[in-house]
Scaffold this active site. Structure first.
Site, PDB file in Angstrom:
ATOM      1  N   ASP A   1       0.862  -1.185   0.000  1.00 43.29           N
ATOM      2  CA  ASP A   1       0.000   0.000   0.000  1.00 43.29           C
ATOM      3  C   ASP A   1       0.900   1.237   0.000  1.00 43.29           C
ATOM      4  O   ASP A   1       2.128   1.132   0.014  1.00 43.29           O
ATOM      5  CB  ASP A   1      -0.965  -0.030   1.185  1.00 43.29           C
TER       6      ASP A   1
ATOM      7  N   ASP B   1      -8.026  -7.082   0.653  1.00 46.64           N
ATOM      8  CA  ASP B   1      -7.076  -7.339   1.738  1.00 46.64           C
ATOM      9  C   ASP B   1      -7.752  -6.906   3.018  1.00 46.64           C
ATOM     10  O   ASP B   1      -8.614  -6.005   2.991  1.00 46.64           O
ATOM     11  CB  ASP B   1      -5.797  -6.516   1.568  1.00 46.64           C
TER      12      ASP B   1
END
Lengths: 376, 376
Positions: free
Chosen positions: A92, A271
Site C-alpha cells: 500500500d 485485503d
C-alpha cells in the site's frame, strides 16, 4: 502484468480472472493476507505458501519504511528476498497509516509530514517519494499516495481531499513513468478512487482513475466506519465507471459477507486484517458461521476446531484446546486461529471462483450469507 | 518404565541410556522443552515432533490445574489428548510455582495454601492431591510435591524445609502406591532431592530419595540463583549417592554449558525455559556461540540464521530478518527463535550422546564449552 477475465456471472457483476504478475499467477477474486511489518502475524512463510496456498500478500509501506527501513530492504534485494516470500506482493502507499496511526501529521500540497509512532522521528511522504520507496521495496503491485478520508467527513472536506489525491496521482504517475524498477522485474502502479460516501465525488474520482492508463484500479476510503449499505452503494457506482478489463481492488475489506457482496459488484481483489486480528482475539470464521472461541460453551468441546476446515490446525486441535490457549494468551492460540481463518478465507475465495464459473454464484451467495453471519 | 544404560564415558560420570515410557522411547541424556500451559510457546505440536524430533516435553501442574482446570483435562482423556501430543510427557509437582509465582501462600504440615496468580482464588496443594491431580493429567512421569528453597537460604531453613519435603514424600508415595492410573497406562513418580547448597543436607536428602524405591530421581532447588560452581558441586555430591541404574533428572537446568557440565556429572534429564524464553528475547544459541540478534551488527546481515543449524528456520530466514521481527515484537520472531533454539538443544543432546558413545565426550566438552560461551 497481464489480466484476463475467465468467466462472468450472468446474474451479478462477479467475474473470475487470472492476474499474471512477475512473482506468479493469481486467480481472482483473491484475498491478500496482510503482512504489515514484513510478516503475516504468527504464520511462517512456508505455511502461507504450502499450507494455505496464498498467491499474494500485502505489505504496509509505512511500517516497512520505518522499520527495518528502506535501506535495509534495498540491500537485501527487496522485500521478497528480505522476508523470503517468493510469490506475489502488493504494497500500500502508506496514506492510510499516516492519516490513521500517527498522532502528529500535517497535510500540505507537497505531501504528508508525520511523526513515527515508534520513535517520534519526523518524516515526509510525497507522491513522488512513495513511488521511489515502493520501487525499492519491490512489490509486484504498488499503490499511489492518497489521502484516506475518515468517516464521517463532510462533502467539502471530501471534495478538497479527493482533488488533492488526484493532483497527487498525477505526480505519482509521472514519477512512476519516469523511473525504472530497482530489481529485475516490472512493477505496476494502481491509483485509488476516493470521495467518501458521496456519489457525485465517487463518480468524478472513478472517472479520473479510469482515465489514468494504469494497469489496475483500487477503491479506497471505504470500510472506515460507514454503514455497509453505503459501502456497497459506493462500490456499485465506482465499478460502473472503472473499465471491466482491469482488476478492481477494494482496499481493507472485509468480513466474509463483505467479500461475497463485493465480488457480486465486480471486485477482484481484497485485503483485510480481520482474519488474523480477529483470529488472535478468538473469532473463528467457518462455513457454518462465526465461533467466539472464548465462549464458555466450548470449554469441554473436544471436537476438532473445524470439521470442514482444510488446514492442519482444523483437525489437529480441539475447540476446547484452542479456547484454553486463547484465554491463556498463549502464542499458539493466535497461531492456530490465524491459520484457521486464513485457511477459511482461501477456501471461501476458491468457492467463490467455482460458483462464478459454474454460473451458480448468485444463489450460492444468498444461501451462504445467512450461514456466514450465524453465531455458533 | 524401563531404563537401560547403553554406554558410559570412561573419563567422566556421563552415560547414555534408553528410557522406555508408555508414550515412546527417550534416548538420554535428554532435554525436555517446557510446555507450561499445555503448549510450548510459539511452536506447533507437529513442529515439536517432526521438525525438532522432541521425544518428551514438560507440563506445569500448577498452570494446568488453574487453567483449563483438571476437570477439563480429565474429560479430554488426559493432557496428551487435550493438547494432541502423542509422545512422552512429564509434569512437575507445582511446588516451584507455588513458592515462586504466587504472592500469597502459606506453608503448613498439610501442604501449601496459595492464591491463583490469575484470579486470586484460594487453593490447597498437598502431597496427596498433587499425586491425584497428576494422575488425572496423565503424564508418563509425575513428580512428588516438594518445597523448592529460594537462594540464599540459611542452613536452618534448608534443614526444616528438606525434612518437610521428606515427610511430604512419604505421603506422596503412599498416595501413589494406593491409587491406580486414571488412563490405560502406568505412570512413575520421581522424588526430588532438596537441601539448598549445603553438602550435609544434600547427602541426607539424596540418601532418603535413593531409598524411596521409585523408578527415577530428581534434583531440585538448584539453578535458583546460586553460583554455578555450587550447583555442580551439589550435583556431584547427590549423584555419588543416587543409584547409577536409575535416571537422574536435574530440574530447571539450563544453558548449553550447564547441560554438558551436568551430563559429565551423571545427569540424564533436563528441562528449562531458557531456549524458548531467551529466544523470544532475541538470544540465539549456536554451535559457535551466542547471538544477541537485537545487536546492531546483524541489521544488514542477510546470511541464514544459522548456517549449521538443522531446523527449517535456520536456512529459510536471515539474521537481518529475524532481528527485524524480534525488534518489532512480531510473533514470527519469537516463533523462529524458539524453533531455532530448541533445534539447537536437540542437536546438542544428540551430539552429547554421540560423543559419550564414541568415548570422546571429555575432550569434546572442554572444546565445546569455550565455543558455546562465546558472544558472536
Amino acid at each position: 502484468m497481464d489480466f484476463r477475465i475467465l468467466s462472468k456471472d450472468p446474474e451479478t457483476q462477479a467475474r473470475t480472472g487470472l492476474l499474471k504478475l512477475p512473482h506468479g499467477e493469481v486467480k481472482t477474486p483473491v484475498f491478500m493476507p496482510v503482512g504489515t511489518a514484513a510478516s503475516v502475524k504468527g504464520i511462517h512463510q512456508n505455511e502461507l505458501a504450502v499450507e494455505l496456498n496464498v498467491p499474494i500478500i500485502l505489505g504496509n509501506t509505512y511500517h516497512i519504511y520505518l522499520r527495518p527501513g528502506i535501506d535495509t530492504i534495498h540491500r537485501a534485494g527487496g522485500l521478497h528476498r528480505f522476508m523470503n516470500w517468493e510469490r506475489a506482493l502488493l504494497t500500500d502507499s502508506g496514506g492510510y497509516q499516516v492519516f490513521s496511526l500517527t498522532g502528529q501529521r500535517k497535510l500540505t500540497e507537497e505531501g504528508a509530514l508525520f511523526q513515527s509512532h515508534i520513535d517520534g522521528s519526523k518524516h515526509l511522504f510525497t507522491p513522488e517519494n512513495i513511488v521511489s520507496i515502493q520501487r525499492k521495496i519491490g512489490a509486484d503491485i504498488i499503490m499511489a499516495f492518497d489521502e484516506c478520508t475518515p468517516f464521517p467527513c463532510d462533502h467539502k472536506y471530501a471534495l478538497n481531499s479527493m482533488e488533492l489525491t488526484h493532483r497527487w496521482l498525477d505526480r505519482g504517475i509521472k514519477q512512476f513513468l519516469e523511473t525504472d524498477p530497482v530489481y529485475d522485474f516490472q512493477q505496476v502502479l494502481f491509483p485509488i478512487v476516493q470521495g467518501s460516501i458521496y456519489p457525485d465525488l465517487r463518480k468524478i474520482s472513478a472517472e479520473k482513475i479510469a482515465s489514468s492508463g494504469m494497469a489496475g484500479h483500487a477503491i479506497g476510503g471505504l470500510s472506515v466506519g460507514e454503514p455497509e449499505d453505503e459501502m456497497y452503494s459506493m462500490v456499485e457506482i465506482v465499478n460502473s465507471i472503472l473499465p471491466e478489463n482491469k482488476p478492481r481492488y477494494l482496499m481493507g475489506v472485509g468480513t466474509p459477507v463483505n467479500i461475497i457482496e463485493s465480488v457480486a459488484l465486480g471486485i477482484d481483489m481484497f485485503d483485510c486484517v480481520i482474519p488474523t486480528r480477529n483470529g488472535r482475539n478468538g473469532m473463528l470464521f467457518t462455513a457454518n458461521g462465526i465461533i467466539n472461541i472464548k465462549n464458555e460453551k466450548w470449554k469441554d468441546d473436544f471436537s476438532p476446531v473445524d470439521m470442514e476446515g482444510n488446514s492442519f490446525v482444523d483437525t489437529q486441535y480441539s475447540r476446547a484446546y484452542l479456547r484454553h490457549l486463547i484465554i491463556s494468551k498463549e502464542m499458539l492460540g493466535a497461531q492456530i486461529a490465524s491459520i484457521h481463518n486464513l485457511g477459511f478465507y482461501s477456501w471461501l475465495m476458491q468457492e467463490i471462483r467455482n460458483q462464478i464459473e459454474k454460473g451458480t454464484f448468485r444463489g450460492w451467495k444468498d444461501q451462504m450469507k445467512k450461514k456466514l453471519s450465524k453465531r455458533l
